[in-house]
Every structure is written in structure tokens, then in C-alpha cells.
Design an enzyme around this catalytic site. Structure first.
Site, PDB file in Angstrom:
ATOM      1  N   ASP A 133      -6.958  -1.509  -4.698  1.00 48.20           N
ATOM      2  CA  ASP A 133      -8.034  -1.172  -3.760  1.00 48.20           C
ATOM      3  C   ASP A 133      -8.961  -0.108  -4.352  1.00 48.20           C
ATOM      4  O   ASP A 133     -10.182  -0.183  -4.205  1.00 48.20           O
ATOM      5  CB  ASP A 133      -7.460  -0.657  -2.443  1.00 48.20           C
ATOM      6  N   ASP A 190       0.857  -1.192   0.000  1.00 53.04           N
ATOM      7  CA  ASP A 190       0.000   0.000   0.000  1.00 53.04           C
ATOM      8  C   ASP A 190       0.888   1.236   0.000  1.00 53.04           C
ATOM      9  O   ASP A 190       1.993   1.218   0.549  1.00 53.04           O
ATOM     10  CB  ASP A 190      -0.909   0.011   1.237  1.00 53.04           C
TER      11      ASP A 190
END
Length: 168
Positions: A148, A129
Site C-alpha cells: 500500500d 495489513d
């Protein structure tokens, strides 16, 4: 008289190729961005971009919002299996409904996002991330990635498509 659109019991005549192409583009952008960020940043390193957005290298061993992040490792296999199962079901739905544009856009984005994160889990044991949004006293939203984002946009399109169907 308006007819209610439902999932077809037989395959539609449209091609799955455009939808799989969209999913592939999501995977490609996701993986290239993750490779870039892991080469430019050390774990936890942060670069301020604006007053509300940073780039930061973070590893997520769990699922959305670090759910089960510290569960001991078994969650990697469970989330990988869920991602693969979801991808197979989405491919089935794309084959059956390839002529429904918004529905298939939603599925293609979710498919690309799911497989982007599955690739991370298989290759690294965690999801990479790096997008970090924050707002003054509210603090930081959990870091996330392009996969995401594609999943969230796909989910929003899915809801919008369903609302359009209901209103017809």
C-alpha cells in the site's frame, strides 16, 4: 522552444529491466514483511512501537480503507482481476516509456504494490495489513502494508511527474 513530452506512439529504447527489478524488490519486501508479521502476531494482536505507531496484524478482505470488506467474498475476485489488469497495463506503459525516469519509478512502485496485494488475495483470500499509525483524538488510520505504501508513493510520483510535464 520547449516541447511537450507525451506518451510515445512507439516503444522507447530504454530497458524495462530496472523498472521490473524495482517492482520485484517491492514485492519481495512486502511479502517478507507479511510473512514475518503473520508468524509473530495473532490476528488483532498489537505491539506499541511509539506514541503514534503500532504493529498490528489485520486482515483486509476489501480494498483501500477496507472498502467492501464485508461484501460476501466476491470482492476478492474483483480486486484480484483489477490488480492483474492494472499490472498488465503498467507493464505495457513501462515498455512504451522506459526512458522516462520519474514516470517509470511511479509505475514500478505501483506495479510492485499491486502485485504484492494480489499475491495475498490469491494465497490467503485477504490482504495482510500491519502498519498502524494513530494520533491522539483523531484515532487510528486504517492499517496498511508495504505494498500500500509503494502504491501511494508511486501515485504521488505520478502526480509530481505530471505537474512537471505541465509546467514545461
Amino acid at each position: 522552444m520547449a516541447t511537450k513530452k507525451t506518451f510515445s506512439s512507439k516503444p522507447s529504447t530504454g530497458s524495462m529491466a530496472p523498472w521490473l527489478g524495482i517492482a520485484f524488490i517491492v514485492i519481495l519486501l512486502d511479502q517478507l514483511s507479511k510473512i514475518t508479521i503473520t508468524r509473530l502476531f495473532a490476528l488483532g494482536e498489537e505491539k506499541v512501537i511509539t506514541s503514534f505507531f503500532n504493529l498490528v496484524l489485520a486482515y483486509n478482505y476489501g480494498a483501500a480503507f477496507s472498502f467492501l470488506d464485508k461484501a460476501g467474498g466476491w470482492q476478492r475476485h474483483m480486486f484480484t482481476a483489477i490488480g492483474i489488469g492494472a499490472a498488465l497495463y503498467i507493464i505495457y506503459l513501462l515498455k512504451r516509456n522506459s526512458g522516462q525516469r520519474m514516470f517509470c519509478w511511479a509505475l514500478a512502485l505501483i506495479l510492485g504494490g499491486a502485485l504484492g496485494n494480489v499475491i495475498d488475495r490469491i494465497a490467503y483470500g485477504h490482504v495482510v495489513d500491519f502498519l498502524d499509525f494513530h494520533w491522539q483524538a483523531f484515532g487510528h488510520f486504517p492499517a496498511f502494508n508495504i505494498a500500500d505504501s509503494a502504491i501511494c508513493i508511486g501515485a504521488a510520483l505520478f502526480v509530481l511527474d505530471e505537474l512537471r510535464r505541465v509546467n514545461k
